[in-house]
Design a protein around this motif. Structure first.
Motif, PDB file in Angstrom:
ATOM      1  N   GLU A   1      33.879  43.619  40.343  1.00 30.16           N
ATOM      2  CA  GLU A   1      34.631  44.323  41.395  1.00 30.16           C
ATOM      3  C   GLU A   1      35.117  43.366  42.483  1.00 30.16           C
ATOM      4  N   ARG A   2      34.249  42.405  42.875  1.00 27.27           N
ATOM      5  CA  ARG A   2      34.706  41.521  43.961  1.00 27.27           C
ATOM      6  C   ARG A   2      35.871  40.643  43.507  1.00 27.27           C
ATOM      7  N   CYS A   3      35.929  40.368  42.213  1.00 26.00           N
ATOM      8  CA  CYS A   3      37.065  39.586  41.703  1.00 26.00           C
ATOM      9  C   CYS A   3      38.347  40.422  41.700  1.00 26.00           C
ATOM     10  N   VAL A   4      38.224  41.694  41.333  1.00 25.94           N
ATOM     11  CA  VAL A   4      39.391  42.583  41.381  1.00 25.94           C
ATOM     12  C   VAL A   4      39.890  42.675  42.815  1.00 25.94           C
ATOM     13  N   GLU A   5      38.949  42.879  43.738  1.00 29.06           N
ATOM     14  CA  GLU A   5      39.334  43.022  45.145  1.00 29.06           C
ATOM     15  C   GLU A   5      40.028  41.765  45.668  1.00 29.06           C
ATOM     16  N   ALA A   6      39.640  40.609  45.141  1.00 29.91           N
ATOM     17  CA  ALA A   6      40.272  39.353  45.573  1.00 29.91           C
ATOM     18  C   ALA A   6      41.643  39.147  44.920  1.00 29.91           C
ATOM     19  N   GLY A   7      41.928  39.883  43.833  1.00 25.37           N
ATOM     20  CA  GLY A   7      43.263  39.774  43.238  1.00 25.37           C
ATOM     21  C   GLY A   7      43.313  39.346  41.781  1.00 25.37           C
ATOM     22  N   ALA A   8      42.153  39.192  41.129  1.00 25.71           N
ATOM     23  CA  ALA A   8      42.161  38.818  39.704  1.00 25.71           C
ATOM     24  C   ALA A   8      42.505  40.033  38.840  1.00 25.71           C
ATOM     25  N   ASP A   9      43.108  39.776  37.672  1.00 29.73           N
ATOM     26  CA  ASP A   9      43.408  40.894  36.768  1.00 29.73           C
ATOM     27  C   ASP A   9      43.022  40.627  35.315  1.00 29.73           C
ATOM     28  N   VAL A  10      42.576  39.429  34.993  1.00 29.68           N
ATOM     29  CA  VAL A  10      42.142  39.109  33.615  1.00 29.68           C
ATOM     30  C   VAL A  10      40.724  38.544  33.706  1.00 29.68           C
ATOM     31  N   PHE A  11      39.802  39.139  32.950  1.00 28.18           N
ATOM     32  CA  PHE A  11      38.382  38.853  33.145  1.00 28.18           C
ATOM     33  C   PHE A  11      37.742  38.337  31.865  1.00 28.18           C
ATOM     34  N   VAL A  12      37.246  37.103  31.922  1.00 25.74           N
ATOM     35  CA  VAL A  12      36.460  36.550  30.825  1.00 25.74           C
ATOM     36  C   VAL A  12      35.014  36.981  31.057  1.00 25.74           C
ATOM     37  N   ALA A  13      34.352  37.426  30.006  1.00 28.14           N
ATOM     38  CA  ALA A  13      32.911  37.710  30.125  1.00 28.14           C
ATOM     39  C   ALA A  13      32.266  37.297  28.813  1.00 28.14           C
ATOM     40  N   GLY A  14      31.322  36.383  28.905  1.00 30.91           N
ATOM     41  CA  GLY A  14      30.656  35.869  27.702  1.00 30.91           C
ATOM     42  C   GLY A  14      29.294  36.494  27.521  1.00 30.91           C
ATOM     43  N   SER A  15      28.321  36.032  28.312  1.00 29.23           N
ATOM     44  CA  SER A  15      26.956  36.535  28.108  1.00 29.23           C
ATOM     45  C   SER A  15      26.857  38.028  28.405  1.00 29.23           C
ATOM     46  N   ALA A  16      27.629  38.528  29.369  1.00 25.41           N
ATOM     47  CA  ALA A  16      27.551  39.969  29.667  1.00 25.41           C
ATOM     48  C   ALA A  16      27.906  40.788  28.428  1.00 25.41           C
ATOM     49  N   VAL A  17      28.916  40.337  27.680  1.00 26.06           N
ATOM     50  CA  VAL A  17      29.366  41.099  26.509  1.00 26.06           C
ATOM     51  C   VAL A  17      28.426  40.864  25.322  1.00 26.06           C
ATOM     52  N   TYR A  18      28.104  39.596  25.051  1.00 24.91           N
ATOM     53  CA  TYR A  18      27.347  39.324  23.819  1.00 24.91           C
ATOM     54  C   TYR A  18      25.839  39.489  23.975  1.00 24.91           C
ATOM     55  N   SER A  19      25.355  39.706  25.201  1.00 28.69           N
ATOM     56  CA  SER A  19      23.936  40.043  25.301  1.00 28.69           C
ATOM     57  C   SER A  19      23.748  41.561  25.327  1.00 28.69           C
ATOM     58  N   ALA A  20      24.866  42.309  25.338  1.00 28.36           N
ATOM     59  CA  ALA A  20      24.763  43.776  25.317  1.00 28.36           C
ATOM     60  C   ALA A  20      24.459  44.254  23.893  1.00 28.36           C
ATOM     61  N   ASP A  21      23.763  45.375  23.790  1.00 27.60           N
ATOM     62  CA  ASP A  21      23.468  45.924  22.457  1.00 27.60           C
ATOM     63  C   ASP A  21      24.759  46.275  21.739  1.00 27.60           C
TER      64      ASP A  21
END
Ligand code: DX5
Ligand code: ZN
Length: 220
Positions: free
Chosen positions: A182-202
């Motif tokens: 959320e803080r990245c969206v609020e700062a103005g980002a619109d494309v989000f890389v997520a590695g461990s958050a995605v691949y450590s999820a069930d």
């Protein structure tokens, strides 16, 4: 274009990459971290592996080149089938020429900044780019802690793009999770890389959906 989620496969099972990519079918792009053990102290994929990966999925590939010889090697990743190729400005000797070459070969051209690299010196270069990547960790490894000190730079980059009236995508990479997106969206980002958050999820694809929902809500 709106919010886009680009999971990094750096934390996926490298012995089963085709199957791992099939677990994130709703992703907008697959983020492929190319490391040469020189620009960063880690070693990952080369163009041959990336080409095999491109053949294994319909999701377009977003190559993030953490390599010294970007000027010489970037086009190999366009030819391997990547729809977007990001080089680091700290590595590129001729970033304008390189961005133009990437575009002229049919891929989106993107430039990355390490956490300590300011955006202001590159203001005039922004119209040459389809995307700017602001690293929110020191590049090299997945699973690091998000650096809040990068948020003002994201904000300043978005202001520069608005000033020039350009719709360059603004990607963030490193430590992105349900806690930090959320803080990245609020700062103005619109494309989000997520590695461990995605691949450590069930369920990685459900995490992609949750990240997207949180970012879209913050963007409203
Ligand atoms: C770091 C890479 C990132 C990394 C992100 O050098 O560029 O793409 O895989 O991983 P997380 O989301 O775990 O920080
Ligand atoms: Zn990356």
């Amino acid at each position: 274009m709106g919010i886009q989620i680009t999971p990094s496969i750096l934390n996926a099972d490298f012995a089963a990459l085709g199957a791992e990519v099939a677990r994130i079918g709703s992703a907008d792009w697959v983020h492929v971290d190319v490391m040469d053990n020189h620009f960063v102290p880690n070693l990952t994929f080369g163009p041959t592996m990336v080409e095999a990966l491109a053949r294994s999925t319909d999701v377009p590939l977003d190559a993030h080149l953490m390599i010294e010889d970007a000027d010489r090697s970037a086009l190999a990743y366009v030819e391997a089938g990547c729809g977007s190729v990001t080089f680091h400005v700290e590595a590129a000797k001729a970033p304008v020429r390189l961005a133009r070459e990437i575009r002229s070969h049919g891929a989106r051209a993107s430039m990355a900044l390490r956490p300590a690299t300011p955006v202001e010196p590159y203001e005039d270069l922004l119209p040459e780019l389809d995307m700017l990547l602001i690293m929110t960790v020191e590049p090299g490894f997945g699973g690091q802690r998000f650096l809040d000190l990068c948020l003002p730079k994201i904000r300043r980059a978005r202001e520069l793009m608005d000033k020039h009236g350009i719709e360059t995508w603004l990607q963030v990479d490193g430590g992105i999770s349900l806690d930090t997106i959320e803080r990245c969206v609020e700062a103005g980002a619109d494309v989000f890389v997520a590695g461990s958050a995605v691949y450590s999820a069930d369920d990685p694809d459900r995490m992609v959906a949750e990240l997207r929902a949180k970012a879209e809500a913050a963007a409203r």
